[in-house]
Design an enzyme around this catalytic site. Structure first.
Site, PDB file in Angstrom:
ATOM      1  N   SER A 127      -8.139   4.644   5.079  1.00 37.82           N
ATOM      2  CA  SER A 127      -7.739   4.503   3.678  1.00 37.82           C
ATOM      3  C   SER A 127      -6.531   5.377   3.410  1.00 37.82           C
ATOM      4  O   SER A 127      -6.401   6.465   3.980  1.00 37.82           O
ATOM      5  CB  SER A 127      -8.891   4.909   2.754  1.00 37.82           C
ATOM      6  OG  SER A 127      -8.515   4.821   1.402  1.00 37.82           O
ATOM      7  N   CYS A 128      -5.633   4.888   2.545  1.00 34.42           N
ATOM      8  CA  CYS A 128      -4.479   5.670   2.102  1.00 34.42           C
ATOM      9  C   CYS A 128      -4.297   5.454   0.602  1.00 34.42           C
ATOM     10  O   CYS A 128      -4.880   4.531   0.032  1.00 34.42           O
ATOM     11  CB  CYS A 128      -3.218   5.298   2.877  1.00 34.42           C
ATOM     12  SG  CYS A 128      -2.584   3.640   2.523  1.00 34.42           S
ATOM     13  N   PRO A 129      -3.521   6.295  -0.086  1.00 33.43           N
ATOM     14  CA  PRO A 129      -3.417   6.200  -1.547  1.00 33.43           C
ATOM     15  C   PRO A 129      -2.982   4.834  -2.060  1.00 33.43           C
ATOM     16  O   PRO A 129      -3.516   4.338  -3.045  1.00 33.43           O
ATOM     17  CB  PRO A 129      -2.384   7.280  -1.902  1.00 33.43           C
ATOM     18  CG  PRO A 129      -2.510   8.285  -0.799  1.00 33.43           C
ATOM     19  CD  PRO A 129      -2.801   7.480   0.430  1.00 33.43           C
ATOM     20  N   GLY A 131      -3.127   2.064  -0.178  1.00 37.79           N
ATOM     21  CA  GLY A 131      -4.055   1.093   0.392  1.00 37.79           C
ATOM     22  C   GLY A 131      -3.395  -0.094   1.046  1.00 37.79           C
ATOM     23  O   GLY A 131      -3.979  -1.172   1.116  1.00 37.79           O
ATOM     24  N   THR A 135      -3.147   2.216   5.774  1.00 40.84           N
ATOM     25  CA  THR A 135      -4.555   1.830   5.948  1.00 40.84           C
ATOM     26  C   THR A 135      -4.719   0.905   7.140  1.00 40.84           C
ATOM     27  O   THR A 135      -5.571   1.128   8.015  1.00 40.84           O
ATOM     28  CB  THR A 135      -5.072   1.133   4.676  1.00 40.84           C
ATOM     29  OG1 THR A 135      -5.013   2.052   3.582  1.00 40.84           O
ATOM     30  CG2 THR A 135      -6.513   0.657   4.856  1.00 40.84           C
TER      31      THR A 135
END
Length: 581
Positions: A127-129, A131, A135
């Protein structure tokens, strides 16, 4: 002189854990050996063994009455015993362990897959901010790295359009480790008891194989030694086991509760400062009027939208949040209350999920779906359905239920109290318990406060009754259970019904009927005495707040009576420990 490392643990994580550790340390010193003992106790893991300690050790002793993870001792000689031999004769234990030649534990696997259960050996989340890019790049890095090392893996991506390739409960249960490569916070409650390794997406993107190798050796499972941690594990397991509509409803309820708690307590404080008519214009501008307004017009006003929004979020992930919350606002505005909010949440969730599955724009344009396409289409569809189809019938049903509950007296009140109380104790945090709790919580927004009082009294009774029984009737419980009873009392006054689960799990046929008897008594008395409660949680800590509880004396009587009935029933139903040994 030999180098020894050891781990001690017991179910409560208190007495036997530290007694065994002290005995091993004294015995090793007397015999001229060096030892380092890790205790997995009620305050977590202390004196934790590091990689160097384990690598230099000639022997590993595990003196535990609970399951201890042994993966980090791969390739070392291990001797496993209960805590009692270590406490009684630690010197003899060490001499025997050093003179014997037990086979070393199997070495950690390298490149040969061992997926005997047929599922992935590793499960992961990325997951990343935003997305989007990181990700999916991290997911590809982990998949390639696992393949290079010789392991199977399944990666759940928590991206801009929600979770994809979601992990199932069976896959998590069968996996050897969990890898979380994320730049955002990831909920780890469903991985209770699993070895977890956490890092960022960059590590997975740069060298997935190296990350997998590191994770296999350094993944750690958190200690769950004391009663509070056991309860957390139980809650996490229950949460992971929930499926379908029940899971989505409970997600919405859990997010709604803080708003109801804050709003209800502020309303009660407003009444305490300004009187029962604090909301009149005559009190406008006073502190009491302001607190009441914050609680009623802001806190309680958000209750239904939050419920609907997070039901939709549970079904369709982030894209469902806006349609769900807007649908909940509509439900509140047209008078359909929490029932309308539930309907709006499920409508929004399944509508958005359907649209998300059917509208395919390709990875490059997927970023438009969660911020533009899905919120717009989902909100439009849900809004129209709420106004033209769902809203008015649900409002009529809620009105009928509210009128019936407000008119309850005598035998009808007793029956409802008995039913809600029994439900709270039947599965202690399971579907039946949560159904009663959700019913009572939702009615707070309709100014129906009696069921909430009955439910909280009945929810506190099981752990409080067990705690009282362990003090009064000691011969019915083991030493570990009596020790755990002290922590159970704290959980009981905090309205954490799950504190009774470890006792019920050991002897369900005797303990659960006793708990239900006490909770039914508390619930029935609370209803008959006309007790009310304006907040859905807090246990005894909300009782001193003025106007939070109606008929406080009667409420305390109901709680004490239910606790006493539970304790006496446990005495009657459980046999003395000596007779069952």
């Amino acid at each position: 002189m030999s180098r020894i490392v050891a781990v001690t643990a017991c179910p409560t994580g208190i007495a036997h854990t530290f007694m065994a550790a002290e005995a091993l340390e004294q015995a090793a010193a007397a015999l001229g050996h060096s030892i380092k003992v890790e205790t997995q106790g009620s305050v977590g893991t202390r004196n934790q063994l590091d990689a160097n300690d384990i690598a230099s050790a000639e022997l590993v002793i595990i003196a535990a009455d609970t399951q201890v993870a042994k993966e980090r001792f791969a390739g070392k000689r291990i001797v496993e015993v209960a805590t009692a031999p270590a406490i009684r004769d630690a010197q003899g234990l060490i001499r025997t362990a050093l003179s014997a030649t037990p086979a070393p534990s199997p070495a950690a696997p390298t490149a040969t897959p061992r997926a005997a259960h047929g599922g992935p050996q590793i499960v992961a989340i990325t997951s990343c901010p935003t997305g989007i890019a990181h990700t999916f790049m991290a997911a590809e890095g982990l998949e390639g790295g696992a393949k290079a090392v010789g392991y199977t893996i399944k990666v759940e991506t928590q991206g801009s359009v929600g979770a994809q390739n979601a992990l199932t409960a069976d896959e998590i249960a069968n996996a050897e480790i969990v890898v979380i490569a994320a730049d955002t916070k990831v909920d780890k409650s469903r991985f209770a008891g699993k070895r977890i390794y956490e890092t960022n997406t960059k590590a997975a993107i740069n060298d997935g194989a190296a990350l997998i190798r590191t994770a296999l050796t350094e993944a750690r499972v958190g200690a769950a030694a004391d009663m509070a941690d056991k309860v957390k594990d139980v809650k996490a397991q229950q949460s992971a086991a929930r499926t379908g509509a029940y899971k989505h409803l409970m997600t919405g309820v859990s997010f709604m509760i803080p708003f109801v708690v804050a709003g209800g307590l502020l309303i009660a404080l407003g009444f305490a400062l300004g009187g029962i008519y604090v909301y009149d214009d005559a009190h406008k501008g006073t502190l009491g009027w302001t607190l009441f307004t914050i609680g009623a017009k802001s806190g309680f006003a958000l209750m239904v939208p939050i419920l609907a929004g997070y039901i939709a979020h549970s079904i369709a992930d982030r894209p469902g949040l806006a349609p769900g919350m807007i649908g909940g606002m509509i439900a509140a505005s047209i008078g359909s209350g929490f029932l309308g909010g539930i309907a709006a949440g499920f409508l929004a969730g399944y509508t958005v999920k359907f649209l998300n599955d059917k509208i395919q724009l390709g990875r490059n344009l997927d970023g438009l779906k969660p911020v533009l396409i899905l919120p717009l289409l989902g909100t439009t569809i849900v809004g129209l359905l709420m106004y033209y189809v769902v809203g008015e019938p649900v409002a009529a049903v809620l009105g009928a239920i509210t009128a019936w509950l407000k008119g309850l007296q005598g035998s009808s009140a007793v029956f409802l109290g008995l039913l809600l109380g029994s439900m709270m104790a039947f599965d202690m945090g399971g579907p039946i318990n949560k159904a009663a709790y959700a019913f009572a919580t939702g009615l707070l927004g309709s100014d129906v406060f009696a069921p909430m009082a009955a439910v909280m009294a009945a929810g506190m009774t099981p752990p409080l009754g067990i705690a009282l029984a362990t003090m009064l009737f000691k011969n019915r419980f083991s030493e570990d259970e009596r020790e755990a009873g002290k922590a159970t009392a704290v959980l009981g006054i905090s309205f954490i019904t799950e504190g009774a689960i470890p006792f019920a799990a050991k002897d369900p046929l005797r303990v659960i009927p006793a708990l239900m008897a006490g909770s039914a008594t508390a619930g029935a008395l609370s209803m008959v005495l006309g007790c009310t409660l304006r907040v859905p949680h807090g246990g005894v800590f909300v009782l001193p707040i003025p106007n939070a509880v109606g008929n406080l004396g009667g409420y305390i009587l109901a709680l004490v009576a239910g606790t006493a009935v539970t304790a006496v029933a446990l005495y009657a139903l459980k046999k003395p420990v000596e007779a069952t040994a």
